[in-house]
Design an enzyme around this catalytic site. Sequence first.
Site, PDB file in Angstrom:
ATOM      1  N   TYR A   1       4.694   9.719  -7.574  1.00 31.86           N
ATOM      2  CA  TYR A   1       5.656   9.720  -8.691  1.00 31.86           C
ATOM      3  C   TYR A   1       4.983  10.194  -9.984  1.00 31.86           C
ATOM      4  CZ  TYR A   1       9.147   7.630 -11.886  1.00 31.86           C
ATOM      5  OH  TYR A   1      10.085   7.411 -12.859  1.00 31.86           O
TER       6      TYR A   1
ATOM      7  N   HIS B   1       2.098   1.854  -3.454  1.00 33.31           N
ATOM      8  CA  HIS B   1       1.049   2.435  -4.300  1.00 33.31           C
ATOM      9  C   HIS B   1       0.964   3.944  -4.082  1.00 33.31           C
ATOM     10  CE1 HIS B   1      -0.992  -1.804  -4.230  1.00 33.31           C
ATOM     11  NE2 HIS B   1       0.212  -1.799  -4.755  1.00 33.31           N
TER      12      HIS B   1
ATOM     13  N   GLU C   1      -3.467  -5.386  -5.877  1.00 35.90           N
ATOM     14  CA  GLU C   1      -4.794  -5.283  -5.241  1.00 35.90           C
ATOM     15  C   GLU C   1      -5.603  -6.570  -5.442  1.00 35.90           C
ATOM     16  OE1 GLU C   1      -5.368  -3.223  -3.107  1.00 35.90           O
ATOM     17  OE2 GLU C   1      -4.149  -1.471  -3.590  1.00 35.90           O
TER      18      GLU C   1
ATOM     19  N   GLU D   1     -11.082  -2.932  -1.567  1.00 34.97           N
ATOM     20  CA  GLU D   1     -10.114  -3.519  -2.508  1.00 34.97           C
ATOM     21  C   GLU D   1     -10.814  -4.110  -3.732  1.00 34.97           C
ATOM     22  OE1 GLU D   1      -6.770  -3.534  -1.645  1.00 34.97           O
ATOM     23  OE2 GLU D   1      -6.555  -4.167   0.452  1.00 34.97           O
TER      24      GLU D   1
ATOM     25  N   HIS E   1      -4.505  -8.694  -2.734  1.00 30.85           N
ATOM     26  CA  HIS E   1      -5.082  -8.266  -1.449  1.00 30.85           C
ATOM     27  C   HIS E   1      -6.525  -8.759  -1.335  1.00 30.85           C
ATOM     28  CE1 HIS E   1      -2.164  -4.558  -1.475  1.00 30.85           C
ATOM     29  NE2 HIS E   1      -1.531  -5.706  -1.509  1.00 30.85           N
TER      30      HIS E   1
ATOM     31  N   GLU F   1       0.854  -1.205   0.000  1.00 31.62           N
ATOM     32  CA  GLU F   1       0.000   0.000   0.000  1.00 31.62           C
ATOM     33  C   GLU F   1       0.886   1.250   0.000  1.00 31.62           C
ATOM     34  OE1 GLU F   1      -2.887  -0.741  -0.720  1.00 31.62           O
ATOM     35  OE2 GLU F   1      -3.692  -2.389   0.456  1.00 31.62           O
TER      36      GLU F   1
HETATM   37 FE    FE Z   1      -4.729  -3.060  -1.158  1.00 34.16          FE
END
Ligand code: FE
Length: 344
Positions: free
Chosen positions: A127, A121, A225, A191, A228, A118
């Site tokens: 960025y 991400h 994800e 998610e 997850h 996470e």
């Molecule tokens: Fe996640």
Amino acid sequence: MPINKTDQKVNINQRRVINGADADVIQLYPMKHKFAWEAYLAGNANHWLPTEIGMQKDIEQWKSNSVLSEDERKALKTVLGFFTTADSIAANNVALAFYRHITSPECRLYILRQAYEEAIHTHAYQYIVESLGLEEGEIFNMYREVESIYNKDAFVLGFNEGIFDPEFKTGTFENDQKFLENICVFSLIMEGIFFYSSFAVMFGFQRQNKMMGSAEQIQYIMRDESQHLNFGINLINTIKEEQPELWTADFQAHIIDLIKQAVVLEYTFAREVFPNGIFGMNSDNFKQYIEHIADRRLERVGLPAQYNVVNPFPWMSEAVDLSKEKNFFETRVTEYQVGGTLEW
Ligand code: FE
């Protein structure tokens, strides 16, 4: 505390996702929840960093006046605005709720990996924002200014209430159900549903050969994800086996109701932020797509599909193959061992 050698052996039958023994140390063996160890290994094999992806072409396209329409510029900024807060809310829940209340050592090991992902991400969004020279304040503050983003965030944040209380403990029927509700909301909804219209938009850019670096970042994020989501589904299904008394008919109806509320929040978001549609996707397509993936989430935890609609974005299926998530990771994972390439 004096050592008690008679207590040294961990009984595998006392291992539980919640309310298990021996949560004070990460003693991996005897390992019971192998799905967590497999998720941990897959996460390592999928390791990536935002700065590995070239952004030069994106910078040129963003600066050019002839590549992106106004709607496309707005769409890119809005999905970034959503993603920045979504990943930090997910990270907080993983670190402050999952890690605290899950007692399985192997699950906790994966949760440490998930928390780091996470963070990666959030780094990726930073960025992209920095590379394109976007205004940080505009993107990172969007959840306070765009009502449909705020409404999604407010919905999930409501399920931290009580759980983040330092006094909260599992071990009673009521609290165990409350924590299971938290896992369902964060895994199936946050998610599993709330990222997906934004993922579809980023794939839209990619399919037009636009903003390919940004889209590739999001593709790596989507891969994480999906893992997850799979882990969360395994947590839910394992708790159902270990404490079947929690999965009452009322509780099942409640989870279905929450998912239906989330589906409305998600397609309302898509309709409001892409009022003219985008890349050939209109608001009806988004609604149907969200309903389609919500059914897949419900089925994975043994709940009945509610919408029974066809997937209007079959190309999303090819990319993430939503109907075969488990199989996808089981069969393809070895290909990620080579490192930084995105071969699906
Ligand atoms: Fe996640």
